[in-house]
Design an enzyme around this catalytic site. Structure first.
Site, PDB file in Angstrom:
ATOM      1  N   GLY A  15       0.830  -1.194   0.000  1.00  0.00           N
ATOM      2  CA  GLY A  15       0.000   0.000   0.000  1.00  0.00           C
ATOM      3  C   GLY A  15       0.864   1.242   0.000  1.00  0.00           C
ATOM      4  O   GLY A  15       2.003   1.231  -0.469  1.00  0.00           O
ATOM      5  N   CYS A  16       0.337   2.301   0.555  1.00  0.00           N
ATOM      6  CA  CYS A  16       1.051   3.577   0.607  1.00  0.00           C
ATOM      7  C   CYS A  16       2.334   3.429   1.424  1.00  0.00           C
ATOM      8  O   CYS A  16       2.323   2.898   2.530  1.00  0.00           O
ATOM      9  CB  CYS A  16       0.152   4.632   1.241  1.00  0.00           C
ATOM     10  SG  CYS A  16       0.965   6.220   1.455  1.00  0.00           S
TER      11      CYS A  16
END
Length: 179
Positions: A15-16
């Protein structure tokens, strides 16, 4: 902590990169955390290009760690705790291949450990583990404003509502692994 020839590198995408970076910065044995991009085709991608999903890169963290203080297995156990390895190209509202769950192993030993941990995680998660296991790729450091982002911007909306809960979960689950 200082860097030496016995240290190892791990490259993880879940993810981020702000989320992963914030957690690993708090973990004992981590010497350096850097947000960046890997796994794509375009040289020297920018954040905007990666976010557009056209470069093939994943947002990742590059961790330098002291294996005498923290094992690669420990890093992966934390990795599978702080992101959802069952959602393809998605972490929460972050959608796209740049947010894929991926481990870029740096050695045959790391590959073997990652395969074992992924198999074990199949017994922990309700859905199938979709985490990709890839050999090393060309890595590009993200722009300076992405480095140490959570510590610099804890009140920013994404940090307060997405990153902070992941850090809190880490602190609660792995208190003994804090610095």
């Amino acid at each position: 902590m200082t860097s030496n020839e016995k240290n190892e590198v791990a490259v993880l995408g879940g993810g981020c990169f702000w989320c992963l970076e914030a957690v690993y910065l708090e973990m004992r044995g981590i010497l350096h955390v850097e947000s960046g991009y890997t796994g794509g085709q375009q040289p020297d991608p920018t954040y905007e290009q990666v976010c557009a999903g056209s470069t093939g890169h994943a947002e990742v963290v590059r961790l330098e760690f002291d294996p005498a203080l923290v094992s690669y297995r420990d890093l992966l156990e934390v990795f599978f705790t702080i992101h959802d390895p069952t959602t393809l190209n998605r972490q929460g509202n972050d959608v796209g291949t740049q947010y894929r769950s991926v481990i870029y192993y740096q050695s045959p030993e790391q590959e073997a450990v990652a395969r074992k941990v992924i198999a074990e995680m199949a017994n922990v998660w309700d859905g199938p583990i979709i985490t990709q296991l890839q050999p090393p790729q060309t890595y590009y450091k993200a722009e300076d404003y992405h480095q140490d982002y959570f510590r610099q911007h804890p009140e920013q909306g994404y940090c307060a509502f997405v990153v902070a809960p992941k850090v809190a979960k880490f602190r609660k689950t792995y208190a003994e692994r804090l610095k």
